[in-house]
Design a protein around this motif. Structure first.
Motif, PDB file in Angstrom:
ATOM      1  N   ARG A  49       0.842  -1.213   0.000  1.00  0.00           N
ATOM      2  CA  ARG A  49       0.000   0.000   0.000  1.00  0.00           C
ATOM      3  C   ARG A  49       0.873   1.257   0.000  1.00  0.00           C
ATOM      4  O   ARG A  49       0.579   2.222  -0.711  1.00  0.00           O
ATOM      5  N   ASP A  50       1.913   1.251   0.822  1.00  0.00           N
ATOM      6  CA  ASP A  50       2.820   2.402   0.876  1.00  0.00           C
ATOM      7  C   ASP A  50       3.512   2.626  -0.463  1.00  0.00           C
ATOM      8  O   ASP A  50       3.669   3.766  -0.905  1.00  0.00           O
ATOM      9  N   LEU A  51       3.919   1.563  -1.109  1.00  0.00           N
ATOM     10  CA  LEU A  51       4.553   1.652  -2.419  1.00  0.00           C
ATOM     11  C   LEU A  51       3.590   2.291  -3.426  1.00  0.00           C
ATOM     12  O   LEU A  51       3.962   3.215  -4.157  1.00  0.00           O
ATOM     13  N   GLY A  52       2.353   1.801  -3.438  1.00  0.00           N
ATOM     14  CA  GLY A  52       1.354   2.354  -4.360  1.00  0.00           C
ATOM     15  C   GLY A  52       1.015   3.798  -4.062  1.00  0.00           C
ATOM     16  O   GLY A  52       0.814   4.600  -4.974  1.00  0.00           O
ATOM     17  N   GLY A  53       0.973   4.147  -2.777  1.00  0.00           N
ATOM     18  CA  GLY A  53       0.576   5.491  -2.389  1.00  0.00           C
ATOM     19  C   GLY A  53       1.682   6.527  -2.454  1.00  0.00           C
ATOM     20  O   GLY A  53       1.408   7.717  -2.597  1.00  0.00           O
ATOM     21  N   SER A  54       2.935   6.092  -2.367  1.00  0.00           N
ATOM     22  CA  SER A  54       4.037   7.065  -2.369  1.00  0.00           C
ATOM     23  C   SER A  54       4.806   7.056  -3.688  1.00  0.00           C
ATOM     24  O   SER A  54       4.778   8.026  -4.440  1.00  0.00           O
ATOM     25  N   TYR A  55       5.465   5.965  -3.995  1.00  0.00           N
ATOM     26  CA  TYR A  55       6.264   5.902  -5.220  1.00  0.00           C
ATOM     27  C   TYR A  55       5.411   6.171  -6.457  1.00  0.00           C
ATOM     28  O   TYR A  55       5.834   6.869  -7.382  1.00  0.00           O
ATOM     29  N   TYR A  56       4.220   5.619  -6.470  1.00  0.00           N
ATOM     30  CA  TYR A  56       3.350   5.753  -7.636  1.00  0.00           C
ATOM     31  C   TYR A  56       2.410   6.960  -7.567  1.00  0.00           C
ATOM     32  O   TYR A  56       1.490   7.066  -8.370  1.00  0.00           O
ATOM     33  N   CYS A 124      -0.328  -7.200  -6.825  1.00  0.00           N
ATOM     34  CA  CYS A 124      -0.973  -6.479  -7.936  1.00  0.00           C
ATOM     35  C   CYS A 124      -2.222  -5.754  -7.450  1.00  0.00           C
ATOM     36  O   CYS A 124      -2.485  -4.629  -7.877  1.00  0.00           O
ATOM     37  N   HIS A 125      -2.981  -6.385  -6.577  1.00  0.00           N
ATOM     38  CA  HIS A 125      -4.162  -5.714  -6.047  1.00  0.00           C
ATOM     39  C   HIS A 125      -3.787  -4.575  -5.101  1.00  0.00           C
ATOM     40  O   HIS A 125      -4.245  -3.449  -5.278  1.00  0.00           O
ATOM     41  N   PHE A 126      -2.977  -4.860  -4.097  1.00  0.00           N
ATOM     42  CA  PHE A 126      -2.709  -3.856  -3.063  1.00  0.00           C
ATOM     43  C   PHE A 126      -1.993  -2.625  -3.614  1.00  0.00           C
ATOM     44  O   PHE A 126      -2.337  -1.486  -3.269  1.00  0.00           O
ATOM     45  N   VAL A 127      -1.019  -2.825  -4.493  1.00  0.00           N
ATOM     46  CA  VAL A 127      -0.322  -1.675  -5.082  1.00  0.00           C
ATOM     47  C   VAL A 127      -1.269  -0.908  -5.999  1.00  0.00           C
ATOM     48  O   VAL A 127      -1.387   0.325  -5.902  1.00  0.00           O
ATOM     49  N   SER A 128      -1.975  -1.607  -6.872  1.00  0.00           N
ATOM     50  CA  SER A 128      -2.875  -0.936  -7.819  1.00  0.00           C
ATOM     51  C   SER A 128      -4.020  -0.224  -7.111  1.00  0.00           C
ATOM     52  O   SER A 128      -4.419   0.873  -7.513  1.00  0.00           O
ATOM     53  N   GLU A 129      -4.556  -0.831  -6.070  1.00  0.00           N
ATOM     54  CA  GLU A 129      -5.643  -0.193  -5.322  1.00  0.00           C
ATOM     55  C   GLU A 129      -5.158   1.098  -4.666  1.00  0.00           C
ATOM     56  O   GLU A 129      -5.876   2.099  -4.644  1.00  0.00           O
ATOM     57  N   ALA A 130      -3.930   1.088  -4.166  1.00  0.00           N
ATOM     58  CA  ALA A 130      -3.369   2.296  -3.544  1.00  0.00           C
ATOM     59  C   ALA A 130      -3.115   3.392  -4.574  1.00  0.00           C
ATOM     60  O   ALA A 130      -3.220   4.581  -4.259  1.00  0.00           O
ATOM     61  N   ILE A 131      -2.809   3.015  -5.790  1.00  0.00           N
ATOM     62  CA  ILE A 131      -2.653   3.997  -6.867  1.00  0.00           C
ATOM     63  C   ILE A 131      -4.026   4.521  -7.281  1.00  0.00           C
ATOM     64  O   ILE A 131      -4.220   5.727  -7.473  1.00  0.00           O
ATOM     65  N   ALA A 132      -4.985   3.621  -7.429  1.00  0.00           N
ATOM     66  CA  ALA A 132      -6.296   3.954  -7.977  1.00  0.00           C
ATOM     67  C   ALA A 132      -7.167   4.777  -7.025  1.00  0.00           C
ATOM     68  O   ALA A 132      -7.880   5.681  -7.464  1.00  0.00           O
ATOM     69  N   ALA A 133      -7.153   4.465  -5.743  1.00  0.00           N
ATOM     70  CA  ALA A 133      -8.086   5.084  -4.786  1.00  0.00           C
ATOM     71  C   ALA A 133      -8.047   6.610  -4.780  1.00  0.00           C
ATOM     72  O   ALA A 133      -9.117   7.238  -4.851  1.00  0.00           O
ATOM     73  N   PRO A 134      -6.885   7.257  -4.711  1.00  0.00           N
ATOM     74  CA  PRO A 134      -6.895   8.726  -4.715  1.00  0.00           C
ATOM     75  C   PRO A 134      -7.443   9.333  -6.012  1.00  0.00           C
ATOM     76  O   PRO A 134      -7.841  10.494  -6.035  1.00  0.00           O
ATOM     77  N   ALA A 135      -7.471   8.523  -7.073  1.00  0.00           N
ATOM     78  CA  ALA A 135      -7.995   8.978  -8.365  1.00  0.00           C
ATOM     79  C   ALA A 135      -9.489   8.682  -8.500  1.00  0.00           C
ATOM     80  O   ALA A 135     -10.069   8.899  -9.566  1.00  0.00           O
ATOM     81  N   GLY A 136     -10.110   8.172  -7.425  1.00  0.00           N
ATOM     82  CA  GLY A 136     -11.530   7.842  -7.481  1.00  0.00           C
ATOM     83  C   GLY A 136     -11.816   6.544  -8.212  1.00  0.00           C
ATOM     84  O   GLY A 136     -12.947   6.275  -8.608  1.00  0.00           O
ATOM     85  N   LEU A 137     -10.772   5.719  -8.356  1.00  0.00           N
ATOM     86  CA  LEU A 137     -10.894   4.456  -9.068  1.00  0.00           C
ATOM     87  C   LEU A 137     -10.657   3.303  -8.100  1.00  0.00           C
ATOM     88  O   LEU A 137     -10.261   3.515  -6.959  1.00  0.00           O
ATOM     89  N   THR A 138     -10.861   2.108  -8.583  1.00  0.00           N
ATOM     90  CA  THR A 138     -10.568   0.917  -7.803  1.00  0.00           C
ATOM     91  C   THR A 138      -9.976  -0.126  -8.736  1.00  0.00           C
ATOM     92  O   THR A 138     -10.089  -0.007  -9.962  1.00  0.00           O
ATOM     93  N   ALA A 139      -9.348  -1.128  -8.144  1.00  0.00           N
ATOM     94  CA  ALA A 139      -8.714  -2.197  -8.915  1.00  0.00           C
ATOM     95  C   ALA A 139      -9.172  -3.539  -8.380  1.00  0.00           C
ATOM     96  O   ALA A 139      -9.268  -3.722  -7.170  1.00  0.00           O
TER      97      ALA A 139
END
Length: 171
Positions: A49-56, A124-139
């Motif tokens: 989650r941290d990887l998806g939310g910070s790096y990405y 794949c789910h946890f990283v993508s979900e962390a990227i998608a959520a702030p954009a109003g999306l989900t994975a």
């Protein structure tokens, strides 16, 4: 004249190689194993989650600004740089779907007889979900262990959470 691939704004990094090096998969598998052994499954999920939310974060911001077309552009650029990937990116007005027929990471790890972290495909789910959520999306991910379907779509109040049982154990 260089054979290097041009930098793309769809990826959060600049790389001059036309494709990544598959040995990177050894490193991420070992990292996942280390965290799992020393900190546990919740810490591994937190790491993802941290990887998806910070790096990405730049990817997430691009998705928020440009919507699903940016999601499709990102994944096309991403998998173009992944050695040995077999992925079709299917774009519609309501979602972007990745049809992964040959996961480059799982394939490379198997090809070199590496023990794969059983939860590997959950990243794949946890990283993508962390990227998608702030954009109003989900994975959502279904399948795994070498082939899966990943879907990206707008999050609503009625969007059910990812069922982790839908993600195969890697081996």
């Amino acid at each position: 004249m260089s054979d290097a691939a041009p930098a793309t704004t769809s990826l959060p990094y600049t790389d001059t190689k036309p494709a990544g090096h598959a040995d990177f998969y050894f490193a991420i598998n070992a990292t996942f194993r280390f965290i799992l052994r020393h900190r546990g499954e919740q810490a591994l999920r937190s790491y993802w989650r941290d990887l998806g939310g910070s790096y990405y974060r730049p990817v997430s911001q691009n998705w928020a600004q440009h919507g699903l077309p940016a999601v499709a552009d990102y994944w096309r650029a991403f998998f173009k740089a992944e050695p040995g990937a077999g992925v079709e990116v299917v774009e519609s007005a309501d979602e972007v779907r990745l049809e992964v027929t040959r996961c480059p990471a799982i394939h490379h790890l198997r090809e070199h007889a590496r023990e794969i972290v059983p939860q590997f495909c959950q990243h794949c789910h946890f990283v993508s979900e962390a990227i998608a959520a702030p954009a109003g999306l989900t994975a959502r991910v279904c399948g795994g262990n070498g082939a899966c379907t990943q879907r990206f779509f707008k999050r609503t109040a009625h969007t059910a959470p990812q069922n982790l049982e839908d993600i195969a154990t890697a081996s």
